[in-house]
Each structure stands twice: as C-alpha cells, then as structure tokens.
Design an enzyme around this catalytic site. Structure first.
Site, short mmCIF file in Angstrom:
data_model
loop_
_atom_site.label_atom_id
_atom_site.label_comp_id
_atom_site.label_asym_id
_atom_site.label_seq_id
_atom_site.Cartn_x
_atom_site.Cartn_y
_atom_site.Cartn_z
N CYS A 7 6.24 4.57 -53.61
CA CYS A 7 6.13 4.72 -55.03
C CYS A 7 5.50 6.16 -55.89
O CYS A 7 4.82 6.15 -54.84
CB CYS A 7 4.94 3.31 -55.76
SG CYS A 7 5.89 1.70 -55.65
N GLY A 108 1.42 2.25 -52.25
CA GLY A 108 0.85 1.26 -51.46
C GLY A 108 1.18 0.51 -50.79
O GLY A 108 1.71 -1.00 -51.88
N TYR A 248 10.78 13.03 -44.04
CA TYR A 248 11.66 12.42 -44.91
C TYR A 248 10.42 12.50 -46.52
O TYR A 248 11.87 13.45 -47.13
CB TYR A 248 11.61 11.43 -44.36
CG TYR A 248 12.63 10.80 -45.48
CD1 TYR A 248 13.89 11.16 -45.32
CD2 TYR A 248 12.59 9.68 -46.24
CE1 TYR A 248 14.77 10.60 -46.38
CE2 TYR A 248 12.92 9.19 -46.97
CZ TYR A 248 14.29 9.41 -47.11
OH TYR A 248 15.25 8.83 -48.19
N CYS A 388 7.31 0.25 -40.73
CA CYS A 388 5.94 0.73 -41.54
C CYS A 388 5.53 -0.85 -42.57
O CYS A 388 6.26 -1.14 -43.19
CB CYS A 388 6.14 1.99 -42.23
SG CYS A 388 4.69 2.52 -43.68
P1 AMP Z 1 20.11 5.96 -40.99
O1 AMP Z 1 21.57 5.85 -40.98
O2 AMP Z 1 19.74 4.07 -40.96
O3 AMP Z 1 19.65 6.05 -39.11
O4 AMP Z 1 20.09 6.24 -41.87
C1 AMP Z 1 18.97 7.67 -42.02
C2 AMP Z 1 18.59 8.61 -42.91
O5 AMP Z 1 17.98 8.02 -43.78
C3 AMP Z 1 18.52 9.75 -42.73
O6 AMP Z 1 19.50 10.64 -43.16
C4 AMP Z 1 17.17 9.88 -43.35
O7 AMP Z 1 16.76 11.17 -44.15
C5 AMP Z 1 16.92 8.79 -44.51
N1 AMP Z 1 16.06 7.88 -43.99
C6 AMP Z 1 15.06 7.96 -43.45
N2 AMP Z 1 13.58 7.02 -44.05
C7 AMP Z 1 14.37 6.73 -44.95
C8 AMP Z 1 13.58 5.94 -45.88
N3 AMP Z 1 12.62 5.53 -45.57
N4 AMP Z 1 14.00 4.63 -46.49
C9 AMP Z 1 15.51 5.35 -47.41
N5 AMP Z 1 16.04 6.55 -46.42
C10 AMP Z 1 15.12 7.44 -45.44
#
Ligand code: AMP
Length: 459
Positions: A7, A108, A248, A388
């Site tokens: 958030c 949080g 990220y 997390c």
């Molecule tokens: P995946 O296919 O699940 O491995 O997605 C990886 C992609 O998700 C990468 O391009 C990251 O930038 C993005 N990413 C990483 N953490 C998050 C998050 N918490 N929420 C949304 N996208 C994420």
C-alpha cells in the site's frame, strides 16, 4: 492463504485544499496499490471521508474533492491480490470513538492482532472488515491511557509486525513507523509550515515539497496544537527496512530509506555484471522492472543496451481474451519483443526477480520466438526463497520456484541458455550495507526480524 497487501500512505498538514494535495500525492503513489483508494480531510476539527475501489484518478473527481474541505488530510492507495476485492477494506478507516473522530491508514502487515481481535469481539466490538488496521483503531479507543497520544503509544507497544501508520484526529496528525522500520515513510516540508508524509518521495516532488528526512524506525511524530513532537514509544530494535522496496517495488525516481532507488538498481546491475559476465551482443531489460539494473549491467560489461521489448502502458487489470486462446496472452498483451533488434542476437535478458518463474518462462519463450540466437537470463537479486509477511505480496513458499528448484532446474524450466542471480553479498554491496545487517533480507535468506507465527489481512 492470508492477504498480503502493498500500500501507499500520504498525509499533509496545514495546507489549503489538503484533499487536493493528497489526491496528487496518491496519484504519484498509485504503483503501490491499484485496488482502492481514499482520502480523509479535516476542516475545523471535523473529519470527512471518501473512499472507493479503483484508481485515484477514477475515484476522485473535482466535485468529490470539493466535498472534502480542510487544511489537513490523510490518504491511502490499496493493493490486494488474494481473496478478491473487498470494498469494506478500502482505507482510511474513520470512526467516532472515545477520542472523537479518528481516521487511520496503514501500510504493512501485523503479526499479532488475532488475539486482540478475538478479545474485542468477545467484548462486543464489531468490525466492518477483516483488516488489521481496524483492530489498531479499536485498540486505541479501548486503551487504558486517557489522551489520544498516550493511547497511540500504548498500542504501538502492543502491536508487532510491519507498519507505517498515519492517524488523523480532530486536533492531531500522527505518523508512526514500526520499531524495525520495515515499510517506508518519509517527511517533507511544503511552504513555511506545512508538513507532508508519504511512503515514497516521488509524492513530494509532484507537490513541490522538500524532502526533509525519514520518519525513523520506532518513531512516532505528533503534529498538533503544540507543534511537532517526536517520541520513541518502543525499545530500539535496530532498523531493518525492506530491501525489496529497492529491488522491485518502489518507483525508481523515489528516495526510499534515504537512498535513491534508481541508483541502487543500477549498482545491482553493475555487481551482477561483475559476478556473472556473458559473451553477448545486447543487454535487454524486462520492462519496467529490469530497466535500471540492465543499464548498470550494460555500463559495467560494455555490452550495448537495447530496448528489445516494448511494454504497453495502457493495459488495465483485466482484458477480454479471444475464444480461441492465444499462448501466453497475458504477457504478450503487456510486452512485445522487437523482432528486428533480437533476431540472430545473443541476448542478456535482465529482470529484478524470479518469483514463480512463469513470467520469465514466457518472456524467454517470446525472445526465442522472434529468433534470438541465445538467451542468457540475469537477475539483479538473489533467488526469492521465502515469503514476505511484512507487506510485500509474495506467494506461499511452495509457489516460489527457488524454494524447491536449483538454479539449473530453474534455467531449464524457463528455457534460458544460462541463468544467474546477484549474490547476497552483491546485493548488500549495492545497498551500501557492508555488514549485511542494515536491511530485512528475509525473502532471500529466511532471516525474519519479527518472528512469524501467523499473518492476518492488513495493508
Ligand atoms: P514470476 O513469473 O512469478 O517469476 O514473476 C517475475 C516478475 O514479477 C518479475 O518481472 C518481477 O519484476 C515481478 N514481481 C516481483 N515481485 C513482485 C510482486 N511482489 N508483485 C508483483 N510482481 C512482482
């Protein structure tokens, strides 16, 4: 599966048309949550609230903002991925309680509210949503202390987990950060006597406010009739701000934990190139998350940087798919590989993280599909092996590909010619954290600064 929400929070004091300023601040924080948004403004001790599901620009019209007069306001953007949309969970929450009207917004996740909630329910308290943030307000209203500031202090000593809070009362605006400072919250000055709070400094830039400092880990700041007071209601536990904000989540133009996010990402890319060089023709980022690390990788390696994939910035949350389904439609509609740039090339593809591995697999497939000769995937953070519990949305551990597959197995799964991750040491160097103690790295090493027994729905 518990809710885990990311958030954005924003607060402003002593400024004409505070709700309009909050609207602009939230606009800049839209990336921190697209599910719902709200603003509560105070005029002569009277609080008014408007909140709804949707983007900031859709929820607030000129006439809605005019219905929120006053010189002090707090606001929130909410993101939620699990459990669907709940309009009752939009923030800020506004109640009439022992201390008069009280509004609260929260970024949080709390870890110990279940027993408080149960006790409150037994005592006849009711809640409008499953949100932990509502429990905080109820605890304030049922605290032993007889002033609002002391009641908030009492509650801050009881709750555990990650929180950056903004509380608006009839007389005060209170900001507070958990003892480890897991989630960000910064302060700025606007004109002579207006104080602004925001999750990220990009919200200050839009208003022309000057960044002054972070709200410190464990600090509670009260802006009231007596001016500004700073207190530390809990024992100092050592700041452990979330490294994933830099990897990220935060906007690259923001200062987060007093560091520029873009510069950190570039450093991550530089260290990645030093640790994992490749013989290749072009460095291509996965947009937008890999852009700054890819620039750092290209600078360090001397390999040409190319935007080999173009992102469509107008993709909403849902889209209509043709009946005859198209392979990898979800990714294709967002990202398009540039055939003329990639054909026949040895490509180093840079992204910030691999979570489930499914997006990376599709992207590698798309780059190969337009004729790249080789695809070498480089990730500017270590393998994400742990979930997390402090407010970043990650799937449960069994869905994190790096929790159960080796690097070579992940490489085979995503179909790359090679795969490498930035090491923990490289990440710590990029963060300027030589002793490796200055941040929460739990998603990469399972070292949780606040013990995790249970998690609830919060923000
Ligand atoms: P995946 O296919 O699940 O491995 O997605 C990886 C992609 O998700 C990468 O391009 C990251 O930038 C993005 N990413 C990483 N953490 C998050 C998050 N918490 N929420 C949304 N996208 C994420």
């Amino acid at each position: 599966m518990p809710f885990k929400d990311e958030c954005g929070v924003f607060g402003i004091s002593n400024q004409q048309e505070a709700a309009k300023q909050a609207y602009l601040g939230l606009y800049a924080l839209q990336h921190r949550g697209q599910e719902a948004t709200g603003i509560c403004a105070r005029e002569n001790g009277h609080l008014r609230l408007h909140k709804a599901q949707g983007y900031v620009a859709d929820v607030f019209s000129e006439s809605v903002l005019e219905s929120l007069p006053g010189d002090t306001a707090i606001g929130h953007t909410r993101y939620s991925t699990h459990g669907g949309s709940l309009s009752s969970a939009a923030q800020p929450f506004l109640v009439h309680g022992r201390f008069g009207q009280l509004a609260l917004c929260h970024n949080g996740n709390l870890l110990n509210t279940e027993s408080f909630r149960n006790r409150l329910l037994i005592n006849g308290h009711t809640f409008a949503s499953p949100s932990d943030s509502e429990v905080i307000i109820a605890l304030i209203n049922t605290a032993k202390a007889d002033t609002l500031e002391s009641a908030v202090e009492e509650v801050l000593q009881q709750i555990r987990g990650a929180f950056s809070l903004l509380i608006l009362s009839e007389k005060q605006l209170i900001a507070a950060r958990d003892p480890h400072g897991l989630r960000p919250l910064a302060m700025a000055k606007l004109d002579d006597d207006s104080i602004v709070f925001a999750s990220e400094s990009c919200a200050f830039d839009l208003l022309g406010a000057d960044y002054t400092r972070e709200v410190e880990a464990g600090e509670m700041i009260v802006l009231g009739p007596d001016g500004l007071q700073s207190r530390f209601p809990t024992k100092k536990r050592g700041a452990k701000p979330c490294v994933f904000e830099h990897v990220y989540f935060a906007r690259p133009d923001s200062l987060v934990f007093s560091r520029n996010v873009m510069a950190t990402r570039r450093e991550m890319g530089r260290h990645l190139a030093l640790q994992h060089p490749v013989d290749a023709d072009i460095v291509v980022p996965v947009p937008d998350s890999g852009v700054h690390a890819a620039l750092g990788y290209a600078e360090q390696s001397g390999i040409r940087f190319e935007f080999g994939m173009i992102r469509n910035h107008y993709v909403g949350r849902t889209f209509i798919e043709p009946k005859q389904s198209i392979r990898s439609f979800g990714v294709k509609v967002k990202l398009n590989p540039v055939r003329d740039l990639l054909k026949g090339k040895r490509v180093v593809l840079i992204d910030d993280s691999i979570v489930r591995g499914t997006t990376s697999k599709k992207i590698v497939g798309m780059v190969r599909g337009v004729g790249a000769a080789e695809v070498h995937m480089r990730i500017s953070s270590p393998p994400t092996t742990h979930s997390c519990f402090y407010g970043i949305d990650t799937p449960t551990r069994e869905h994190l590909i790096a929790s159960h597959k080796s690097k070579d197995e992940i490489r085979d799964f995503i179909g790359a010619d090679s795969l490498d991750f930035l090491s923990m040491e490289g990440l710590q160097k990029a963060m300027g954290d030589m002793a490796g103690q200055g941040f929460c790295y739990a998603c990469f090493n399972g070292d949780y600064p606040v013990p995790v027994e249970q998690t609830n729905f919060a923000c």
